[in-house]
Design a protein around this motif. Structure first.
Motif, short mmCIF file in Angstrom:
data_model
loop_
_atom_site.label_atom_id
_atom_site.label_comp_id
_atom_site.label_asym_id
_atom_site.label_seq_id
_atom_site.Cartn_x
_atom_site.Cartn_y
_atom_site.Cartn_z
N ASP A 168 57.27 102.19 -103.62
CA ASP A 168 56.58 103.23 -103.87
C ASP A 168 54.88 103.56 -103.67
OD1 ASP A 168 57.11 105.93 -104.53
OD2 ASP A 168 58.09 106.24 -106.32
N THR A 169 54.76 104.76 -104.16
CA THR A 169 52.78 104.56 -104.29
C THR A 169 52.70 104.24 -105.47
OG1 THR A 169 53.62 106.73 -103.01
CG2 THR A 169 51.35 106.70 -104.64
N PRO A 170 51.65 103.50 -105.63
CA PRO A 170 51.21 102.92 -106.76
C PRO A 170 50.58 104.11 -107.85
CG PRO A 170 50.89 101.07 -105.05
CD PRO A 170 51.07 102.65 -104.29
N THR A 171 50.83 103.11 -109.47
CA THR A 171 50.34 104.19 -110.59
C THR A 171 49.29 104.19 -110.70
OG1 THR A 171 51.93 103.94 -111.85
CG2 THR A 171 52.84 105.50 -110.18
N GLY A 172 49.01 102.61 -110.65
CA GLY A 172 48.09 102.25 -111.94
C GLY A 172 48.30 101.21 -112.87
N GLN A 173 49.97 102.37 -113.47
CA GLN A 173 50.01 101.79 -115.36
C GLN A 173 49.55 100.66 -114.67
OE1 GLN A 173 53.46 103.14 -116.07
NE2 GLN A 173 53.79 103.43 -113.63
N PRO A 174 49.33 100.50 -115.92
CA PRO A 174 48.98 98.69 -116.79
C PRO A 174 50.49 98.17 -116.88
CG PRO A 174 48.70 100.47 -119.40
CD PRO A 174 49.10 101.09 -117.60
N GLY A 175 50.24 97.06 -116.29
CA GLY A 175 51.24 96.40 -116.46
C GLY A 175 51.97 96.56 -114.91
N GLU A 176 51.13 96.32 -113.67
CA GLU A 176 51.73 96.50 -112.97
C GLU A 176 51.28 95.95 -111.18
OE1 GLU A 176 52.15 101.40 -110.50
OE2 GLU A 176 50.38 100.28 -109.36
N THR A 177 51.80 95.18 -110.99
CA THR A 177 51.25 94.10 -110.04
C THR A 177 52.13 94.41 -108.46
OG1 THR A 177 51.76 92.63 -111.18
CG2 THR A 177 50.96 92.26 -109.37
N ILE A 178 51.01 94.83 -107.82
CA ILE A 178 51.46 95.06 -105.66
C ILE A 178 51.79 93.42 -105.72
CG2 ILE A 178 51.07 96.08 -104.18
CD1 ILE A 178 49.35 98.16 -105.80
N LEU A 179 53.78 94.29 -105.31
CA LEU A 179 53.20 92.38 -104.41
C LEU A 179 53.05 92.58 -102.59
CD1 LEU A 179 57.10 91.50 -105.84
CD2 LEU A 179 54.93 90.73 -106.49
N ALA A 180 53.18 93.29 -102.50
CA ALA A 180 52.90 94.04 -100.72
C ALA A 180 52.87 95.19 -100.67
CB ALA A 180 54.31 93.29 -99.88
N GLU A 181 51.87 95.66 -99.92
CA GLU A 181 51.84 96.80 -99.12
C GLU A 181 52.59 97.37 -98.23
OE1 GLU A 181 48.91 98.67 -99.32
OE2 GLU A 181 47.98 97.73 -100.85
N ASP A 182 53.26 98.82 -98.07
CA ASP A 182 54.55 98.77 -97.55
C ASP A 182 53.89 98.75 -95.45
OD1 ASP A 182 57.24 99.70 -96.26
OD2 ASP A 182 56.90 101.05 -97.09
N ALA A 222 53.79 100.62 -101.48
CA ALA A 222 54.10 99.51 -102.40
C ALA A 222 55.04 98.67 -102.29
CB ALA A 222 52.15 98.87 -102.57
N LEU A 223 55.46 97.83 -102.38
CA LEU A 223 55.68 96.49 -102.87
C LEU A 223 55.28 96.25 -104.73
CD1 LEU A 223 59.53 96.15 -103.26
CD2 LEU A 223 58.47 93.50 -102.70
N THR A 224 56.15 97.34 -105.68
CA THR A 224 54.99 96.61 -106.72
C THR A 224 56.24 96.53 -108.18
OG1 THR A 224 54.27 98.82 -105.61
CG2 THR A 224 54.06 98.60 -108.73
N VAL A 225 55.45 95.58 -108.84
CA VAL A 225 56.51 95.30 -110.13
C VAL A 225 55.80 95.70 -111.16
CG1 VAL A 225 55.64 92.80 -109.49
CG2 VAL A 225 57.66 92.77 -110.92
N THR A 226 56.28 96.15 -112.06
CA THR A 226 55.66 96.63 -113.26
C THR A 226 56.80 96.61 -114.59
OG1 THR A 226 55.54 98.35 -111.79
CG2 THR A 226 55.73 98.81 -114.20
#
Lengths: 292, 292
Positions: A153-167, A268-272
């Motif tokens: 999803d579109t990264p939200t920039g909230q704390p705890g968020e890590t971007i693993l890979a751009e989509d 991006a593939l995002t893990v939070t």
DNA sequence: AATTTCGCCCTAGAAAATCTAAGGGTAGAA
DNA sequence: TTCTACCCTTAGATTTTCTAGGGCGAAATT
């Protein structure tokens, strides 16, 4: 025998929760979604609460509800209260004999990206249980009982968020079909497969990789990306692949990418990680293993 | 159509409330009392919670339950959480068109002491509604939705408490019966009336005012002090009067106190203001009017 | 201008939660 | 020992809560 007259009852707790969700999310429908009920249920809760309080909390408009000033003024105290409840519930859950790490992920991500990585995680975390739940929409990690969420999803920039890979997206198909494709124009003769969640994938890719190329969508739509992918392997047509999701199929040779051009989607593939779990050793361990 | 898999549900909120009450009050029975349900209901809630958390919260003993260490460790976060809920609910209630002041009182106090003072209060607080609830046991003002409580009980010294009058007891009867009573010994020939809530009144008074005087209790017991008092007026016997409760009957001459000796019980007519209402103008106004 | 879409409301019936009432077991009192 | 007083459990009943299906009105779309 002593008469015990009825004490004035407080408002129903479930109605309070419904209200909290409705005021936070700005409508009954999203609140219903979060609480896994129909909007009608939320509507009834709110009405019950308004009757109890003898004050209107939402103004009903034709296309949604708008909180009254009074309702809005309750948002903060109720958010605080349910944060506290959540905190207490987390304590409660921490007492379980087997600790469980709850992961929420998009169905396609869970099956195509997370699934191959699970065995490794499972062995590394002996003594912990692992729970993976497929969800269409990312959960509210501050409220719901998930520890980790993985979404495309579109990264939200909230704390705890890590971007693993751009989509990145690009057409994929079986080697058999790929043999027929020399240039993008050859796509016009093929069947295009669509995913219900990302119906715009084809347009987006075409716009950048082959401007001018147009085709009436005629191929089948799949509600599960995994199914679409499976069909693609069986030469049912050409699908727009998401890098993270088709990676293993490309590596195994089941699928090929006939055209090199990859288009970034802004997602991006995002893990939070849930705020309250940032310091958990097990969760950080999982996070580290997802990062590579 | 997209599949929305079920999200893992949190524990039932009502079970959390039951647990909070049980752990705070130290048993299912008192918790049931506070929540106005039977102990069975609490038992079920706790069990549901234990199943959900997969951890025992109470150890069942033959004569009650004892919190486990884990259960005890949850007391604080849950107390905090439900304090926050209470705070939010108070905000919610404050939005009602007509503000209501909720008074809790012992049934006898409500009828005999408070009732005569209500008209004055009502006129002084035009625009407010007044609600009086008769309760056998004092409510937890931090949790329940009362603003003021008035009880005849041993003062606890908690904040917000004001002692209106020490409790003093002495026999009262109709003038007709009083004519037969010259000395305490004459009491032996009379019928003694008892209140179910204070069955020891007679003993207590006798011990100090007429030591040595003994009589087998034979008179009727009344579950409502008001009824006992009414019967006393009708010359059904002699009742131990509480100063604050028989005051108006004495003034009107319906009853008389045949013996001057008044015995202090250690209790007092006590009014307590809920912590969150100490600054409310209306509540302080009520308080001032009760004080004289 | 017509149509579609969206979000909420309403109601009846169904499902699930919650409660009460009766049962059973233990400790202390008589 | 037997009785009494507690307190908790369980089964069945009740009440709450939810869903499905049908409407409505305004905004967005065709």
């Amino acid at each position: 025998m002593p008469v015990s007259p009825p004490r004035p009852k407080g408002p129903p707790l479930n109605a309070l929760r419904a209200f909290e969700a409705a005021i936070r999310l700005g409508g009954f429908a999203p609140a219903a979604d979060e609480l896994c009920v129909t909007p009608g249920a939320i509507s009834q809760h709110i009405k019950a609460l308004e009757d109890w309080a003898e004050a209107p909390l939402f103004e009903r408009r034709s296309q949604g509800v708008v909180p009254t000033d009074f309702g809005l003024s309750l948002a903060a105290p109720f958010a605080t209260a349910f944060d506290a409840i959540g905190e207490a519930v987390r304590h409660l859950r921490s007492g379980a004999e087997h600790q469980t790490i709850h992961i929420a992920a998009l169905p396609s991500v869970a099956q195509l990206w997370l699934s191959p990585r699970l065995p490794m995680i499972r062995t590394a975390l002996a003594g912990h249980r692992l729970s993976v739940t497929a969800l269409e929409t990312p959960p509210n990690l501050g409220r719901e009982l998930f520890d980790i969420s993985i979404f495309l999803d579109t990264p939200t920039g909230q704390p705890g968020e890590t971007i693993l890979a751009e989509d990145r997206i690009f057409p994929v198909c079986s080697p058999e079909i790929a043999a027929r494709l020399k240039s993008p124009e050859d796509l016009l003769a093929e069947t295009w497969l669509y995913d219900a969640v990302w119906p715009d994938d084809w347009d987006r890719w075409l716009a950048q990789a082959a401007p001018g190329l147009k085709k009436k969508p005629n191929g089948p739509h799949f509600s599960l990306y995994t199914v679409a992918l499976e069909e693609t392997k069986h030469s049912a047509g050409i699908l727009i692949g998401h890098a993270a999701l088709v990676d293993s199929a490309l590596k195994s040779g089941d699928l090929v990418a006939p055209f090199g051009e990859q288009v970034a989607t802004g997602k991006a593939l995002t893990v939070t990680v849930a705020p309250h779990q940032k310091s958990s050793k097990a969760v950080r361990q999982v996070l580290a293993m997802l990062g590579n």
